[in-house]
Motif scaffolding. Sequence first.
Motif, short mmCIF file in Angstrom:
data_model
loop_
_atom_site.label_atom_id
_atom_site.label_comp_id
_atom_site.label_asym_id
_atom_site.label_seq_id
_atom_site.Cartn_x
_atom_site.Cartn_y
_atom_site.Cartn_z
N MET A 26 24.70 10.47 -44.25
CA MET A 26 25.99 10.48 -43.56
C MET A 26 27.11 10.59 -44.58
SD MET A 26 25.70 7.64 -40.58
CE MET A 26 27.41 7.99 -40.16
N GLU A 27 26.91 9.92 -45.71
CA GLU A 27 27.86 10.01 -46.82
C GLU A 27 27.08 9.84 -48.11
OE1 GLU A 27 29.22 5.31 -46.47
OE2 GLU A 27 30.71 6.89 -46.68
N THR A 75 20.70 8.41 -42.26
CA THR A 75 20.30 8.11 -40.88
C THR A 75 18.80 8.30 -40.74
OG1 THR A 75 20.69 10.40 -40.23
CG2 THR A 75 22.51 8.86 -39.95
N PHE A 79 21.05 3.41 -39.51
CA PHE A 79 21.61 3.70 -40.82
C PHE A 79 21.00 2.79 -41.90
CE2 PHE A 79 24.97 4.20 -37.60
CZ PHE A 79 25.04 5.58 -37.61
N LYS A 130 31.01 10.10 -43.06
CA LYS A 130 30.50 9.40 -41.87
C LYS A 130 31.52 9.39 -40.73
CE LYS A 130 31.74 4.60 -43.00
NZ LYS A 130 31.19 3.25 -43.25
#
Length: 342
Positions: free
Chosen positions: A276-277, A303, A313, A170
């Motif tokens: 994002m992660e 996201t 998020f 992220k």
Amino acid sequence: MANMVQPNIPKLMTTNYGNWSIQMKVLLGSYDNWDIVESGFIEPADAAAEVALPNAEKTALKESRKKDKKALYTIFQGVDESTFEKISVAKMAKEAWEILQKSFQGVEKVKKVRLQVLRGEFENIKMKASENIGEYATLLKTVTNEMKTNGESLDDVRVMEKLLRSLTRKFDYVVTSIEESKDLSTISIDDLVGSLQAHEQRMNQYDDTSHLEKAFYECRSPKVEKMSHFAAAKEDKDVGTAMFLTYKGDEESKKNVWYLDSGTSNHMTSHKDLFMEIDETISGEVTFGDSSKIPVKGKGTITIVLKNGEKKFINDVYHIPALKSNIISLGQLVEKGYYIQM
């Protein structure tokens, strides 16, 4: 006549003998005494042999003794009380130096082994999804400080480069921005950590209750498909046993469509590129009512794109590649304190 100010004599600590010996060599050299420590000198066999020496050799012997006593005194001054006991029997500076070398040889070997372990830890350490910037930076500093204590030459730029390349996904765009706009040689580690923490705080603003509620309100969601199946998740790592209400329709769902589900206990998606992660060590499988099973391939933060193009998020989302629909768990939202009116 003014008194000569002597340099501070470094004190020997068992954790940095190598550094101490380098400093002592420089100091003894500044007194023009290191050669007598390194090479020593030969004493006559007895008083009669000394008397028989030519005058020139007697003068040289007297000068060598004087230099040796100065060097021995300097070494005595540079050790602590416990170490002094080991060299107090030494009559010459060379003898005292050799005793110290043998005494700390084992300590240096242990330090070299420890340093190899720390180097591996430094190279492999990465920020965890559960950590914030402050926590990870403190952990990294702890490792680097211990490396320096064990003799590693580690400059701040190398530490900052390691910090940037080991953050979670992220922070990718933040890292790119910092690398393009900052010369790491001109800033401190604390400056870099402060900059990252500022970015982290801005990202977290989009993860609070009010923003997430707005995200769900604006998120496009067509009429929920009626065909559904309860499914149980087989426990593995962080995936606990739970009942999921999910959808196995044949049509391909759109990437930005999310179903609000009152039966499922976790958020789920098949689109890895939305994350994002993601922690891909989390695994397991979902079993449907018809006994079919699909695997869980990780969990992380995704996201979603709103109608106005803004990104929001959602945390704790399972990645299930074979899933046909994106699922928002209303039950999970309630557990986190959201109020839901249907």
